[in-house]
Structures are given as C-alpha cells and as structure tokens.
Enzyme design. Structure first.
Site, PDB file in Angstrom:
ATOM      1  N   SER A   5      37.802  37.787  35.140  1.00  0.00           N
ATOM      2  CA  SER A   5      36.949  37.558  33.977  1.00  0.00           C
ATOM      3  C   SER A   5      37.763  37.775  32.713  1.00  0.00           C
ATOM      4  CB  SER A   5      35.764  38.528  33.997  1.00  0.00           C
ATOM      5  OG  SER A   5      35.105  38.558  32.749  1.00  0.00           O
ATOM      6  N   SER A   6      37.412  37.059  31.656  1.00  0.00           N
ATOM      7  CA  SER A   6      38.139  37.219  30.399  1.00  0.00           C
ATOM      8  C   SER A   6      37.939  38.600  29.787  1.00  0.00           C
ATOM      9  CB  SER A   6      37.701  36.141  29.394  1.00  0.00           C
ATOM     10  OG  SER A   6      36.308  36.231  29.141  1.00  0.00           O
ATOM     11  N   CYS A   7      36.943  39.364  30.268  1.00  0.00           N
ATOM     12  CA  CYS A   7      36.724  40.695  29.698  1.00  0.00           C
ATOM     13  C   CYS A   7      37.792  41.689  30.140  1.00  0.00           C
ATOM     14  CB  CYS A   7      35.336  41.212  30.043  1.00  0.00           C
ATOM     15  SG  CYS A   7      35.116  41.635  31.771  1.00  0.00           S
ATOM     16  N   LYS A  33      37.506  44.261  37.888  1.00  0.00           N
ATOM     17  CA  LYS A  33      38.195  42.969  37.976  1.00  0.00           C
ATOM     18  C   LYS A  33      39.709  43.140  37.853  1.00  0.00           C
ATOM     19  CE  LYS A  33      34.982  39.948  38.759  1.00  0.00           C
ATOM     20  NZ  LYS A  33      35.026  39.144  39.993  1.00  0.00           N
ATOM     21  N   HIS A  43      23.611  36.367  30.882  1.00  0.00           N
ATOM     22  CA  HIS A  43      24.587  36.199  29.805  1.00  0.00           C
ATOM     23  C   HIS A  43      23.922  35.495  28.618  1.00  0.00           C
ATOM     24  CE1 HIS A  43      27.514  36.704  33.220  1.00  0.00           C
ATOM     25  NE2 HIS A  43      28.031  37.511  32.309  1.00  0.00           N
TER      26      HIS A  43
END
Length: 293
Positions: A94-96, A127, A166
C-alpha cells in the site's frame, strides 16, 4: 475488490486454472488452515491481495486488528508459499508504507526514511513487514517473491460502509443517499485540501498480471496513475456524477490524514504498463456498480 479484478483479467487473458477462496472458506490468519490449503492445492503462482482494509476512521479505531490481521495474513501466506514452493508470489502492499512527509511524488526508495502517518501506522507496519519478508525470502532462499505498492484503489465490488470504507466509495454513497432523500447538505471530514491519487482496480489487476509475467526483482514497484487531485476536487467530481445539487460542508475538526500521497510511477512505466481508465470514467463505472448492488 482487487482479488476479483485479478481473476477477471486472468480470465480475459485465457487463464482458467484459477484457485480462489473467500475469507469465509479460508481464514488466512490461521496458519494451520493456510498450510493445509497450500499442501492440498499446490498453487504455482500466488497473488496475495487479501488484507483488512479501511479508511481513516477504521484504521485509527481498530489499530490492533489492522496490525495483527495483516501481519498474520502476510506471514502465513508468504511462509507457506516458501514451504510448498510456488514458482512466483506477488504481494500487494500500500502507498501508506511511505513516510507521511516524504518528498512528492513518492519514489520506491523513500521507504523507511521517515515517520509514518499516525492514523494508519499499524496497517502500514504490517504491509512493510510483508514486503520485507518477500525481500528476505528472495535474499536467503532465492524465492521469486515480488512486491507492488498500489495507490488508492476503487472499482467494482468496493466497500461502501460509511464507517469503514475509503474516501472515494464513501463519497459516492454519501452523495447518492443525500440525493435520494433530498438532504440539503452533505458533511465531509477535514478541510478537503489533502491530495490523493486514485486507480481503478481493474487497471491495478492488469499491472499485477503484467508484472507476474515479466518482473523478477526484489525491488518494490509503485502502481498508480501519477496524477492526483484534492479531496475537495474529488468531492465536486463525484457530486456532479451522482447528481447531488445540495451544499458540501467541511468539518475541519476531523482529521485530514497525510497531506499528499502521489506515487512516482516511472518504474512501472519503464516496465511496459500504464493505466487506461481515467478517474471520471472509473467513477462512473463504480457508481453504476453501486447502483446495481
């Protein structure tokens, strides 16, 4: 959402021997169950798309669940893929995972160079652990395990629960229900100033299948559009598509989250993939899917 999109893309490319399980059929948090599945089915290629996901509220409220569940899913599946050796595994991160205040756009090498966004730190840590596990098996055992980092996703079969979804599906539902009930205004969290990038899930699926067939490096790969917009701009776009004519009220007492998350997609572009579905077209497809279901 992502798993079904990958299945659709595989089917369109002629793959038929696709092994799937719902979460009700196989709890990936249970190591014994995962080991039994791999021993019985002997999969050759694994797309690890399963995760416990949600928006700011869900991430910040269920911090232990998000950390434990996602850690368990990653460790159980990746270890089983090693124990019952698969030809290749693709892990979806995930980009987080990137630092909250990292330079924009986010390059793959920015991982672990700064503090994470507090509201989704447990999910991000899980992640990061998953992708590092893939790297470790690659380094120690030569396992062909690769990791990709998708941007914010939406599409067919999305989660529209207002507490746990989201931002994009939540906006679709809020504006739709306000239109149906004749509500004069819709209240949204934060200032509307944070900028986000959104990718249709079927585009992500095409990228994953492409990389499964062509990529074998331990280096992570960002998957996104390379384009972003503010949450305020997103709200106006969705409001227009849904047809809500009332007022939008911004509750600035609520958190904004990370100021900006835009992925640098130069690596995935160099590997021969680029997104096809525009944000407006994708939202129209998602809204139609929402109305049908």
């Amino acid at each position: 959402m992502v798993g079904s999109a990958i299945c659709r893309v595989l089917a369109t490319q002629g793959f038929s021997n696709i092994i799937t399980r719902t979460s009700a059929e196989l709890d990936l948090r249970k190591q014994a169950a995962v080991e039994a599945f791999f021993a019985s089915e002997q999969p050759q290629y694994v797309f690890l798309a399963a995760a416990k996901v949600g928006g700011i509220h869900a991430n910040d409220t269920f911090r232990a669940d998000f950390l434990f569940d996602n850690l368990a899913i990653a460790t159980n599946v990746i270890h089983a893929a090693h124990t019952y050796p698969v030809k290749k595994l693709l892990f979806l991160g995930s980009s987080c995972i990137y630092p909250k205040l990292a330079p924009q756009p986010l390059r793959e090498e920015y991982l672990l160079t700064g503090a994470l966004e507090q509201t989704n730190e447990p999910y991000a840590i899980a992640k990061i652990a998953g992708l590092k596990l893939c790297e470790a098996y690659h380094d120690q055992y030569g396992s062909n395990f690769i990791s990709v980092m998708p941007t914010n996703l939406y599409g067919y079969g999305d989660n529209y629960d207002l507490k746990n979804s989201h931002v994009l599906p939540a906006l679709i539902r809020k504006f739709h229900e306000a239109k149906v009930h004749g509500t004069p205004n819709v209240t949204l969290w934060g200032s509307g100033s944070p900028k986000r990038e959104f990718l249709f899930a079927d585009d992500l699926a095409e990228a994953c299948v492409h990389l499964m067939q062509t990529y074998a490096s331990r280096e992570i790969v960002n998957i996104g559009t390379g384009e972003d917009l503010s949450i305020r701009e997103l709200a106006e776009l969705i409001r227009g598509i849904v047809g809500f004519e009332g007022e939008v009220v911004w509750d600035t007492a609520m958190p904004d989250g990370t100021p900006r998350k835009l992925l640098d997609v130069s690596r995935i572009h160099s590997l021969g993939w680029k997104h096809r579905i525009s944000l407006e077209d994708g939202i129209r497809l998602a809204y139609s899917d929402f109305l049908e279901k």
